[in-house]
Design a protein around this motif. Structure first.
Motif, short mmCIF file in Angstrom:
data_model
loop_
_atom_site.label_atom_id
_atom_site.label_comp_id
_atom_site.label_asym_id
_atom_site.label_seq_id
_atom_site.Cartn_x
_atom_site.Cartn_y
_atom_site.Cartn_z
N GLY A 169 -37.79 -16.19 -56.56
CA GLY A 169 -37.56 -14.98 -56.96
C GLY A 169 -36.34 -14.61 -57.45
N THR A 170 -35.24 -15.54 -57.21
CA THR A 170 -33.96 -15.04 -57.29
C THR A 170 -33.40 -16.09 -58.32
N ALA A 171 -32.07 -15.60 -58.73
CA ALA A 171 -31.35 -16.74 -59.53
C ALA A 171 -30.60 -17.36 -58.98
N ASN A 172 -30.47 -17.33 -57.63
CA ASN A 172 -29.35 -17.91 -56.67
C ASN A 172 -29.38 -19.37 -56.82
N THR A 228 -18.42 -15.14 -60.48
CA THR A 228 -17.90 -15.23 -59.15
C THR A 228 -19.01 -15.02 -58.20
N PRO A 229 -18.68 -15.37 -56.96
CA PRO A 229 -19.98 -15.31 -55.94
C PRO A 229 -20.64 -13.60 -55.80
N PRO A 251 -26.17 -16.64 -59.66
CA PRO A 251 -26.45 -18.11 -59.57
C PRO A 251 -25.21 -18.77 -58.35
N HIS A 252 -25.56 -19.55 -57.73
CA HIS A 252 -24.71 -20.22 -56.64
C HIS A 252 -24.58 -21.75 -56.77
N VAL A 253 -25.27 -22.24 -57.87
CA VAL A 253 -25.20 -23.76 -57.98
C VAL A 253 -24.59 -24.19 -59.30
N PRO A 254 -24.39 -25.53 -59.42
CA PRO A 254 -23.47 -25.79 -60.51
C PRO A 254 -24.28 -25.76 -61.70
N HIS A 255 -23.77 -25.31 -62.94
CA HIS A 255 -24.45 -25.34 -64.27
C HIS A 255 -23.53 -25.97 -65.12
#
Length: 302
Positions: A169-172, A228-229, A251-255
């Motif tokens: 449910g998130t883009a995290n 940023t975070p 987002p909090h992961v590598p892209h």
């Protein structure tokens, strides 16, 4: 005589040490920064929040596209097929070319069958990916008439916008981050996020049209993305044009980085229909091109 032999062995040993040291230095100095980029360069900005912090950004990745072929240590040209309801899109090595200080993406009709078209695509998947940073690209977008150009990012993990199949449910945990999609024949472009896959009802999105003066009448524009975070900020020619700061959208992961061309038949997304694009139908080649792409990291953050 014995001293001479000992001296010879010593000189050979020292010579080998220099060679080994040089080889080790070369291996350890491998960098994603283009040798032709000024390493002191900073993100381009005018009269916005970035001005106060721009000196904290340190160059981390760059490509000036000044060579005669794409750097395969950074990029992969896509060789694949995408089927749409009324056209089939092909990408291969002939549709992307580095020359004249740019990376070109070509659009043209294919002779494979009547509804076949070519459009180039290349990306840095599994070669370069980043979590947070400032991305900047100077590029020329194709004027949309059944085709478009995009500068975007995708999660480097398996599962596209729902890494490993998890839909939370998130883009995290990852999202399609569209920095620019030049989809309308107007002084505006699309910017947005897509997450939790592409299938309904799980798929979610958050998009916005960004006003962009002289988008197609001026040859180049600079598109910036500050990640940023706690927020995402989008820039057009150095001006802040959009901010996203809701926690579930960050987002909090590598892209990885993505440049792509696309073609469409009848649709409600892009202006026009490629099958009615007279320039393409007459056998001509249209093109988008990228002058440079750079990624900065904030040197004040751990």
């Amino acid at each position: 005589m014995q001293k001479c032999i000992s001296l010879i062995f010593l000189l050979i040993s020292l010579s080998n040490c220099r060679i080994n040291k040089s080889a080790a230095s070369t291996a350890s100095d491998i960098s994603f920064i283009d040798a032709q980029t000024n390493t002191f360069v900073k993100p381009f900005s005018i009269n916005d929040s970035l001005t106060k912090t721009k000196n904290n950004w340190k160059l981390f990745f760059s490509d000036e596209f000044n060579d005669n072929q794409l750097d395969t240590t950074k990029w992969t040209i896509e060789n694949n097929t995408k089927k749409r309801p009324d056209v089939t899109l092909y990408s291969n090595n002939q549709q992307v070319e580095e020359k004249e200080g740019n990376a070109f993406i070509y659009y043209r009709k294919s002779g494979l069958h009547d509804s076949a078209y070519f459009a180039g695509r290349f990306n840095s998947k599994n070669k370069f990916a980043t979590t947070y940073g400032f991305l900047e690209c100077r590029m020329h977008l194709v004027k949309p008439d059944g085709h478009q150009t995009a500068f975007w990012m995708m999660p480097n993990a398996a599962g596209t916008t729902a890494p490993n199949g998890i839909k939370d449910g998130t883009a995290n945990d990852g999202a399609e981050i569209d920095i620019v999609e030049g989809n309308k024949m107007m002084d505006a472009y699309s910017s947005g996020l897509h997450w939790d896959g592409y299938e309904k009802p799980a798929h979610k999105s958050n998009g916005m049209m960004i006003k962009a003066p002289y988008l197609f009448t001026q040859e180049y524009h600079i598109f910036g993305f500050e990640w940023t975070p706690t927020y995402l900020k989008f820039y057009f020619d150095g001006k802040l044009v959009r901010t996203i700061d809701k926690p579930f959208l960050i987002p909090h992961v590598p892209h990885f980085i993505y440049f792509s061309g696309s073609c469409f038949g009848e649709n409600n997304w892009v202006t026009g229909d490629i099958r009615k694009n007279e320039f393409i139908q007459k056998g001509n080649t249209d093109k988008a091109y990228i002058d440079y792409v750079r990624v900065y990291k904030n040197s004040s953050k751990p």
